[in-house]
Motif scaffolding. Sequence first.
Motif, short mmCIF file in Angstrom:
data_model
loop_
_atom_site.label_atom_id
_atom_site.label_comp_id
_atom_site.label_asym_id
_atom_site.label_seq_id
_atom_site.Cartn_x
_atom_site.Cartn_y
_atom_site.Cartn_z
N UNK B 349 0.61 -1.33 -0.10
CA UNK B 349 -0.04 0.01 -0.04
C UNK B 349 0.93 1.32 -0.02
N UNK B 350 2.16 1.07 -0.03
CA UNK B 350 2.99 2.20 0.00
C UNK B 350 2.88 3.39 -1.07
N UNK B 351 2.03 2.92 -2.35
CA UNK B 351 1.75 3.89 -3.37
C UNK B 351 0.44 4.66 -2.89
N UNK B 352 -0.07 4.59 -1.93
CA UNK B 352 -1.45 5.25 -1.58
C UNK B 352 -0.83 6.42 -0.26
N UNK B 353 -1.38 7.58 -0.58
CA UNK B 353 -0.90 8.59 0.34
C UNK B 353 -1.24 8.16 1.73
N UNK B 354 -2.21 7.46 2.11
CA UNK B 354 -2.59 7.27 3.37
C UNK B 354 -1.85 6.27 4.29
N UNK B 391 10.48 6.12 -10.82
CA UNK B 391 10.40 5.69 -12.26
C UNK B 391 8.88 5.92 -12.59
N UNK B 392 7.92 5.94 -11.41
CA UNK B 392 6.48 6.10 -11.73
C UNK B 392 5.96 6.79 -10.76
N UNK B 393 4.62 7.34 -10.76
CA UNK B 393 3.95 8.30 -9.79
C UNK B 393 4.06 7.41 -8.69
N UNK B 394 3.44 6.10 -8.77
CA UNK B 394 3.47 5.10 -7.57
C UNK B 394 4.77 4.92 -7.04
N UNK B 395 5.72 4.73 -7.56
CA UNK B 395 6.99 4.62 -7.12
C UNK B 395 7.32 6.03 -6.24
N UNK B 396 6.92 6.88 -6.91
CA UNK B 396 7.38 8.39 -6.01
C UNK B 396 6.73 8.29 -4.81
N UNK B 397 5.26 7.97 -4.96
CA UNK B 397 4.58 7.97 -3.67
C UNK B 397 5.27 7.03 -2.61
N UNK B 398 5.78 6.16 -2.82
CA UNK B 398 6.32 5.20 -2.01
C UNK B 398 7.40 5.85 -1.37
N UNK B 399 8.18 6.46 -2.09
CA UNK B 399 9.47 7.30 -1.68
C UNK B 399 9.00 8.15 -0.65
N UNK B 400 8.05 8.83 -1.18
CA UNK B 400 7.46 9.98 -0.20
C UNK B 400 6.93 9.14 1.18
N UNK B 401 6.44 8.36 1.08
CA UNK B 401 5.84 7.69 2.19
C UNK B 401 6.82 7.15 3.11
N UNK B 402 7.98 6.71 2.53
CA UNK B 402 9.25 6.20 3.36
C UNK B 402 10.01 7.43 4.00
N UNK B 451 4.24 17.50 -4.53
CA UNK B 451 4.39 18.67 -3.73
C UNK B 451 4.54 18.34 -2.29
N UNK B 452 4.18 16.83 -1.68
CA UNK B 452 4.79 16.66 -0.38
C UNK B 452 6.35 16.81 -0.20
N UNK B 453 7.08 16.79 -1.22
CA UNK B 453 8.61 16.80 -1.10
C UNK B 453 8.97 18.15 -0.69
N UNK B 454 8.25 19.03 -1.04
CA UNK B 454 8.28 20.70 -1.05
C UNK B 454 7.91 20.76 0.68
N UNK B 455 6.75 20.17 0.75
CA UNK B 455 6.43 20.42 2.29
C UNK B 455 7.31 19.88 3.29
#
Lengths: 190, 959
Positions: B349-354, B391-402, B451-455
């Motif tokens: 579920x890492x690719x979900x912002x929740x 590499x993808x939006x989902x991948x990025x979301x995982x990174x943000x989550x981590x 955007x979460x990166x910037x925040x």
Amino acid sequence: MSIVREFCFTDMFKFNRLAWDPFIEDYNLSFFVTKMLQFPMLSQAVLAPNEQLMGYLLGESDKAAAGDHQLYGHVSVLAVDSEYRRLGVGSKLLERFHQLMEQQQKWYVSLYVRMNNRSAMRLYESLGYVKYSWLPNFYPDDHGYSLRLPLATDVAGKTLQGQQFIIKFYFIIMHVMLLIRAVLKFVLRH
Amino acid sequence: MAQQQGMDSALFERRLRPVYDNLEVGNNRKALQESEKLLKKHPSLMCARALKGLALLRLGRYEESHGCLQAVAEEKPVDDSTLQVLSFCYREMEQLEKIVELYQHAIKQNPGNEELLAHLFVSYVRVEDYKAQQAVALQLYKAQPKNAYYFWSVISVVFQGIRGPESSIPEKRKLYLALAQRMVDKHIKEGKLENEQEAFLYLHILKLQNKYQEAWDFLTGELCAKLYPGAPVSMKFELLKVLGNWRELNVLMEQLLEADRDRWDYYKEYLESCFELLKAPPSDDTMPPYTLDNCHKFLMQIIASSERKTRGPYLARLELHQRMRAQQLQAQKLIGDFDELIIEYFKLFGDKSCCTHDIALFLPSISMEQRQSLAAKLLQESGISSTSLPQSKEHMQQHICALQISRMCGVHIELTKDHLLAFYTALKLHYEHGHSAFGKQLLSTEMGPSDPYALLAANVMYDLTLRENESDYLFEALCLLQYVLRNSTSNFHVKLMSLKIYHMFGCLLGAQEMYDYLDIKQIQLDSMGYVHCNLLPLSGRFSGARNCYDATLKFFTNSYKERLEYIALTYRFCTFSKMEEFMNFKERLTNSLLYVACSVEAQLCDLVSCYGNVQQNLSAYVAMSIEPADDRISWNELSDNRDLEAIIRWDPLHLVFGKEERQESYDQEIEVLQLRSLLLRLFATFIDLYHPQPSAKAALSKTKTTNQEQGDEIATLELLRESWTGLHQRLRLMNYKPLSQRFLVNLLPTRLHLLLEMPYERFFDDLAQLVLDLYSGSAQLTMQCKQISENVTKIMELFVQTITESNEWNGKDGLWKRREHQQKVAACLEILSLYAFLLSVLNEKLQSCAKTKTKKKPTGDGKANDAPLPISEKERSQMVLELMRQLKHKLELCDATIRTWKPPTLPRELSSFMADMSLKPEVEATLIGDVSATFKESHELMVTELRNLLKDKIRMVAK
């Protein structure tokens, strides 16, 4: 993953993240209060495990006595926090509402949506809603659609019969309207 | 009246229509004319007279309106339209008891009239007289046996038991609830229960009496199933819980979960039932003792049999793990390694912002070391290192989550300065990459996926600013946020964070821009007012702040009257399930701390910035109708409606004390309100002593009453003065700590410390003495004048010193202390402005007194005989003039100083900034230029506004 319960008044102190969504109308207090008081069992909130509000739905239904009249339910507001999108919160809320309306043997459920709100349109259409009529300038900054979902009572699909042809030609209509407005402005100015 | 009733009512209705129509569109003057025209023909037509009263009321002609309405009410009208108009007027004037009287009279003449009784009932509802409600509801039921009326009386009995004046006595409470139950029991026996709300009410009454078994029987019975098919299942499991029927609960929850596998509330109850069963002794031999194995198996079976992956069972497994560990049970043995479970969850579920919020739930249960190692594992799992990009939006979301989780685990907070800077740069780079790779085709209504990166970057820069005591970092973060906002115009997180930073740096213009951009409306004005409205008092702009208070106050006053009608609505709809909840909600709105604080600040603001001549200012003051003698704030009922969770944060969990910080800030805000409302009341007594309120003025002709009343005024003044010094003494002893500024999202410090530091206490204490001495002509007056003028000099010096200091800081760090300096300057000006207003009033009064004295010598002599040689009025007047002359001089000095106040110097070298972004140098230049211009303009606006204020005050004391 969620907690589902009735939407309560104090939720309004905490629904800021949802209220800032540009697609959510800024309804005033009396809108919320009257809906909630009149149809207490039809408003629901979905909460995340950390008790954050994920989304809510306020519904209404007509209580008029039966007859030939087609009774219906109406979704007044449906809002989902952007952080909790694509988790099925919206469809869960709607499905529960449809169930209630089926229980009350309504003919159909209706709602309004902004023309530009593509993701909402996708959700509604995936649940079986059909465009019923086109509502020019329904929102301060956008046109809208009225959508309908026939329920089990409506075996013959009667509730969709009045479907307006203009949906197909709404662009023509829109342009005519714009033209008329421009002409009117011109006339009024001179 | 008889004649009137006999007449054709339709005719009158037609004649009254224009009056109604004009009132409806707000054309009150025309409505008044129309009603007067009608009254010429039919002078006794009551409805027309009532409407005339309403028109007068709306026109602000209160006295006339009052007379008009009073006369109609005394004739005890019975016709519906007159009663409606009158009760409308009383509602507008908030005289709710009068509506009750009105209908009481009408009923006496028309006993048993259903419509009138219903109105009487609602009028009791408005004043919350439950006992009377009950009586009227029973009368109604007798007149017209409708179920609704019967249940109106039932709920009125319930309210007597749980909300009325006797609700605090346990025996009475019991009695009322038992009575209510008997009433419904009887109705059930007679087979008259009709709908779900009635069933709900019955259940509620049973639960209030702790009769859970009975409630259970009713809920699962036939009648309830028929009337209340939509009863929430939560009712069922809550009853099973209080009944301790864990086995049944366990079975029920398993059934519910089979049907709906993603319900956290179900899992929570399910797990609780499992642990309770574990504790229970094996009662009968047929059942094997319960083990958590069953629970785990059930969860695993749900996971295995679900086609679509839902978060529910996975989170439930983590929760089971957490609960087992809390009870020193072998969690690892049964379920497996905790870290592994989290990683599995993250993979799914890492690719979900929740996902961040979900994992955060379980972090507090593990040690700091484990948290940090877990964070490292997740980051590794995301597969992004310093050399690779998602590499993808989902991948990025995982990174943000981590990344968000690592911050929560306290990984970032321990990095060195250089590391933090490098981290910030990386975040910026990721933001830009994400924006250009995945964020280009967004609708204007969507938030940018990166955007979460910037925040996160902004938070990191705040940490640096705090650690290095240097505002440059945060200023850079502000520029970054402004850049993000241009790409992602609907991201309110960015707006909130920028608003916060602007306030931190005292840049009111920027803050206002962000606030307007957020477009805060309706009830948000209450729950979000703390981010802006609450920070405006003493921020350096008085009139700018006033507009903001206005918008907020308007929401509260408008909705207040509506709220009264909603309660009536709950009865009309028979929404018993919502009544209590709504009443509590209504009380929270009425007693909102923000609302009360805003109204006090708005009044102070008006007193500070009044600019007319003395007479105009005084009538403005009278219109405020401050009554210093009574404290109108119900201190014990104030309510904290702030939504502190609206602002997103990922700060280290072990350093965030949400609840404590909320309480601390709330306590301090209440103390600030105490100080401010007392200041307002104390100051009002100064004015009232010399310029009695109009009600007292009417009695001026009689010297005795005047003396007496002014004796009262003096007593009030002395009392408030005592509370003023007492309050300060207490607050100093309380030794409040300034709010922690550990993280960007934390609340800014309250004004409490500023108010205690600035010379408010001394100044207004001495001023009270001066006012008293001036009044009595005491011999100490000369001394007191000297004392005051010394105080004024000190404040002027403080003012000058603050501005000099602020200019000096410009050489080091133009923003670090900006807000503090602005607040001090504003506080000095507030004190001096209030003082100037007071002097102008004193001067006017003493001068006119001195004049009348010379004319009416004999009375003056007679007075002088029994007092021990007071200083003559003429001399007093001279002294006030002298004080005014001195103040004028000081204000002019202030004005000269404020002209030298320089705008904050901003970090010019933002060399690192934007270096990594794909921005062209022009874009960078305009962006930083725009932000800088906002700061400069904000300063200039403030100086202009403060100088105008100074000019007004100089004019006020120039004689």
